[in-house]
Design a protein around this motif. Sequence first.
Motif, PDB file in Angstrom:
ATOM      1  N   ALA A   1     -28.853 102.429 -70.149  1.00  0.00           N
ATOM      2  CA  ALA A   1     -29.563 101.379 -69.409  1.00  0.00           C
ATOM      3  C   ALA A   1     -28.587 100.285 -68.996  1.00  0.00           C
ATOM      4  CB  ALA A   1     -30.671 100.797 -70.277  1.00  0.00           C
ATOM      5  N   SER A   2     -28.855  99.663 -67.869  1.00  0.00           N
ATOM      6  CA  SER A   2     -28.016  98.561 -67.398  1.00  0.00           C
ATOM      7  C   SER A   2     -28.356  97.294 -68.183  1.00  0.00           C
ATOM      8  CB  SER A   2     -28.239  98.321 -65.908  1.00  0.00           C
ATOM      9  OG  SER A   2     -29.551  97.804 -65.683  1.00  0.00           O
ATOM     10  N   ALA A   3     -27.456  96.309 -68.103  1.00  0.00           N
ATOM     11  CA  ALA A   3     -27.706  95.032 -68.772  1.00  0.00           C
ATOM     12  C   ALA A   3     -28.991  94.397 -68.255  1.00  0.00           C
ATOM     13  CB  ALA A   3     -26.515  94.097 -68.550  1.00  0.00           C
ATOM     14  N   GLU A   4     -29.247  94.528 -66.949  1.00  0.00           N
ATOM     15  CA  GLU A   4     -30.459  93.957 -66.354  1.00  0.00           C
ATOM     16  C   GLU A   4     -31.713  94.634 -66.901  1.00  0.00           C
ATOM     17  OE1 GLU A   4     -32.313  93.020 -61.893  1.00  0.00           O
ATOM     18  OE2 GLU A   4     -30.642  94.418 -62.135  1.00  0.00           O
ATOM     19  N   GLN A   5     -31.677  95.957 -67.054  1.00  0.00           N
ATOM     20  CA  GLN A   5     -32.829  96.684 -67.584  1.00  0.00           C
ATOM     21  C   GLN A   5     -33.108  96.288 -69.034  1.00  0.00           C
ATOM     22  OE1 GLN A   5     -31.240 100.587 -66.744  1.00  0.00           O
ATOM     23  NE2 GLN A   5     -32.733 100.960 -65.123  1.00  0.00           N
ATOM     24  N   VAL A   6     -32.053  96.135 -69.818  1.00  0.00           N
ATOM     25  CA  VAL A   6     -32.220  95.764 -71.218  1.00  0.00           C
ATOM     26  C   VAL A   6     -32.775  94.348 -71.338  1.00  0.00           C
ATOM     27  CG1 VAL A   6     -31.038  95.375 -73.407  1.00  0.00           C
ATOM     28  CG2 VAL A   6     -30.435  97.354 -72.013  1.00  0.00           C
TER      29      VAL A   6
END
Length: 249
Positions: free
Chosen positions: A185-190
Amino acid sequence: MPNSLFSRLRFVLVETSHPGNIGAAARAMKTMGFSELVLVRPRFADALRQDDAIAFASGALDVLENAKVVETLAQALDGVQYAAALSSRLREYSPPVVSPREFAAVVAPRADLQAALVFGSERYGLSNDSVMQCQALVNIPANPAYSSLNLAQAVQLLAYECRVASDSGPADQSASRIGFQGELASAEQVEGMYVHLEHALVELGFLDAANPKKLMPRLRRLFSRTGLETEEVNILRGIAGHVIAACKK
């Protein structure tokens, strides 16, 4: 090579005070073959064009010319799946602590992994909030009586370890022992998952929004040890969504 670490690793400098340090960091990056540089709120708006930045870059002007300047760390980490904060100071609720060599060993073999190294200001380092936006904290082993490194020195050291790990080829990848591995997962998704989960815990009555204490930092630390994949984030958000819906009935 399009999927080599040299094209997947981003160097992020947060609130850098001295343009000369930016130029020296650019030189350190290029010496080791890296080129993606992002500045978050540097002290001078035109830091990349300052005389000291240009002078200290010394042959790495292309890194400066292609660098980006953004307002928030979240913007700097856009598209990143694994970010590590650099700090000589350990935090009570930090993500997992790794050495420079351990960080390099994680990011070098994963051709699908977009990674970033986050460096704080010369005077204050990184805030706790900035550290908590990362999935690891890199602590450089140094003289405990004097552990302060110049910004460019720290960049050089991490860039060197990452180059060595890339040149040595894939190591023993622990990920291979767990079978299928999905996209991280990307930092934004997390971050979106944490917001959603916090909302669900408030609705459930498990978290007091007026007195949250340390619950969310502890949960962040827990999940940062797992290396969440996109599908896992979606599952957790689905659970959070059902909890919110059930509480509203």
